[in-house]
Design a protein around this motif. Structure first.
Motif, PDB file in Angstrom:
ATOM      1  N   GLU A 114       0.840  -1.195   0.000  1.00 47.25           N
ATOM      2  CA  GLU A 114       0.000   0.000   0.000  1.00 47.25           C
ATOM      3  C   GLU A 114       0.872   1.240   0.000  1.00 47.25           C
ATOM      4  O   GLU A 114       1.790   1.373   0.821  1.00 47.25           O
ATOM      5  CB  GLU A 114      -0.921   0.023   1.225  1.00 47.25           C
ATOM      6  N   ILE A 115       0.580   2.184  -0.908  1.00 47.61           N
ATOM      7  CA  ILE A 115       1.368   3.406  -0.970  1.00 47.61           C
ATOM      8  C   ILE A 115       1.107   4.277   0.254  1.00 47.61           C
ATOM      9  O   ILE A 115       0.003   4.306   0.799  1.00 47.61           O
ATOM     10  CB  ILE A 115       1.059   4.190  -2.265  1.00 47.61           C
ATOM     11  N   VAL A 116       2.149   4.974   0.721  1.00 49.83           N
ATOM     12  CA  VAL A 116       2.058   5.846   1.884  1.00 49.83           C
ATOM     13  C   VAL A 116       2.464   7.257   1.463  1.00 49.83           C
ATOM     14  O   VAL A 116       3.450   7.445   0.757  1.00 49.83           O
ATOM     15  CB  VAL A 116       2.981   5.360   3.028  1.00 49.83           C
ATOM     16  N   ASN A 117       1.706   8.230   1.900  1.00 50.10           N
ATOM     17  CA  ASN A 117       1.940   9.620   1.496  1.00 50.10           C
ATOM     18  C   ASN A 117       2.860  10.320   2.496  1.00 50.10           C
ATOM     19  O   ASN A 117       2.441  11.178   3.270  1.00 50.10           O
ATOM     20  CB  ASN A 117       0.599  10.356   1.394  1.00 50.10           C
ATOM     21  N   TYR A 118       4.157   9.977   2.463  1.00 48.07           N
ATOM     22  CA  TYR A 118       5.128  10.554   3.392  1.00 48.07           C
ATOM     23  C   TYR A 118       5.585  11.944   2.953  1.00 48.07           C
ATOM     24  O   TYR A 118       5.652  12.237   1.751  1.00 48.07           O
ATOM     25  CB  TYR A 118       6.380   9.681   3.475  1.00 48.07           C
ATOM     26  N   THR A 119       5.948  12.756   3.933  1.00 47.72           N
ATOM     27  CA  THR A 119       6.741  13.956   3.677  1.00 47.72           C
ATOM     28  C   THR A 119       8.190  13.560   3.913  1.00 47.72           C
ATOM     29  O   THR A 119       8.545  13.082   4.989  1.00 47.72           O
ATOM     30  CB  THR A 119       6.359  15.105   4.635  1.00 47.72           C
TER      31      THR A 119
END
Length: 305
Positions: A114-119
């Protein structure tokens, strides 16, 4: 003259808002389960950022361990929870450079598919991620002791959650325009074909949810599981449909089916036909029982003289 000055000031302010954030080495101590550890980090806008592999190295062998791998073919970082991590010689090394070159990182990261929206920030050749975000999404304890100015990491496993609230959607079907998803090659031009040859053709894919909503979708291939994944483009929507890929080889009236994989030798795949004449390979899947009448087309590669 005054108008020009006002415009100049406006652009200075605009550029100032897009300038990179101030990046300085983290001054706080870091502890793991109460024991001080040496690990390189940076403070950016009040948050501490660390290398993903360094965190994997210090947590390896604990209940919160996780593995990190870089998938060069997809240019993505893949995190696998609850798996052993093989430490690299470069892990936990402290940079001797006094200069800090940094910029926002666009590196894509996946956790268990699952893709994760990291900074994240790209600092001196490495990607650094916000520690609290890693703890929240991977599932380990992170806190800060104000009185001692100490970053606290614990190896106890916690329930991981998304960084943003995402709607869990159940999908029942998908649709693609197979005739549009087509690419042509000259015979002899390619020795091998990959799943990316097919997936790069996909111009449009749509997912249909159980509550009859439609979502534009993206198509990805998981070589580890040998599955094609159709997932919504909107990051706020969570869910997907997968299928096991099958190749259909066609030449005139000749047709046969072969199991698909991420990388396959073209000569071997077309051994049952005359590969000096026009032919095509269709990527598809079975709906139900593995039989020709249950085959559904997904994408096409055509080979012509």
């Amino acid at each position: 003259m005054k108008k020009t000055l006002v415009l100049s000031l406006f652009f200075v302010m605009l550029l100032g808002t897009t300038a990179s954030a101030k990046v300085v080495p983290t001054e706080q101590d870091v502890t793991l389960d109460g024991q001080k550890i040496e690990i390189e980090g940076y403070s950016i806008e009040g948050n501490n950022y660390f290398k993903l592999r360094d965190i994997a190295a210090i947590l390896n062998g604990t209940e919160a361990q996780f593995n990190v791998e870089y998938n060069s073919s997809k240019n993505i970082i893949e995190i696998s929870r609850n798996k052993n991590y093989a430490k690299l010689p470069t892990d936990l090394a402290v940079s001797t450079s006094k200069d800090t070159e940094s910029k926002k990182s666009s590196q894509k990261v996946y956790i268990d598919g699952e893709i994760v929206n990291y900074t994240a920030y790209y600092i001196n050749g490495n990607n650094y991620f916000k520690l609290r975000d890693l703890g929240k999404t991977i599932g380990f304890y992170v806190d800060y002791d104000e009185s001692s100015r100490t970053i606290l990491i614990k190896s106890e496993k916690v329930e991981p959650t998304d960084l943003i609230e995402r709607e869990e959607v159940t999908f029942k079907s998908f649709a693609v325009d197979t005739l549009s998803n087509k690419q042509e090659f000259k015979i002899g031009e390619k020795k091998d074909i990959t799943m990316d040859d097919f997936i790069s053709n996909i111009e449009s894919a749509v997912l249909l949810s159980t509550d009859e909503r439609q979502f534009s979708a993206k198509v990805e291939y998981d070589d580890g599981k040998n599955t094609v994944k159709i997932a919504p483009l909107l990051f706020k929507i969570k869910g997907s449909l997968n299928f096991t890929p099958i190749f259909k080889v066609e030449q005139g009236e000749e047709t046969y089916f072969e199991n698909a994989s991420g990388n396959i030798n073209l000569k071997s795949l077309t051994s049952k036909i005359n590969d000096s004449k026009d032919f095509r390979i269709v990527l598809g899947y079975y709906v139900g029982e593995a039989s020709p009448q249950n085959f559904r087309s997904f994408s096409i590669l055509e080979f012509k003289n």
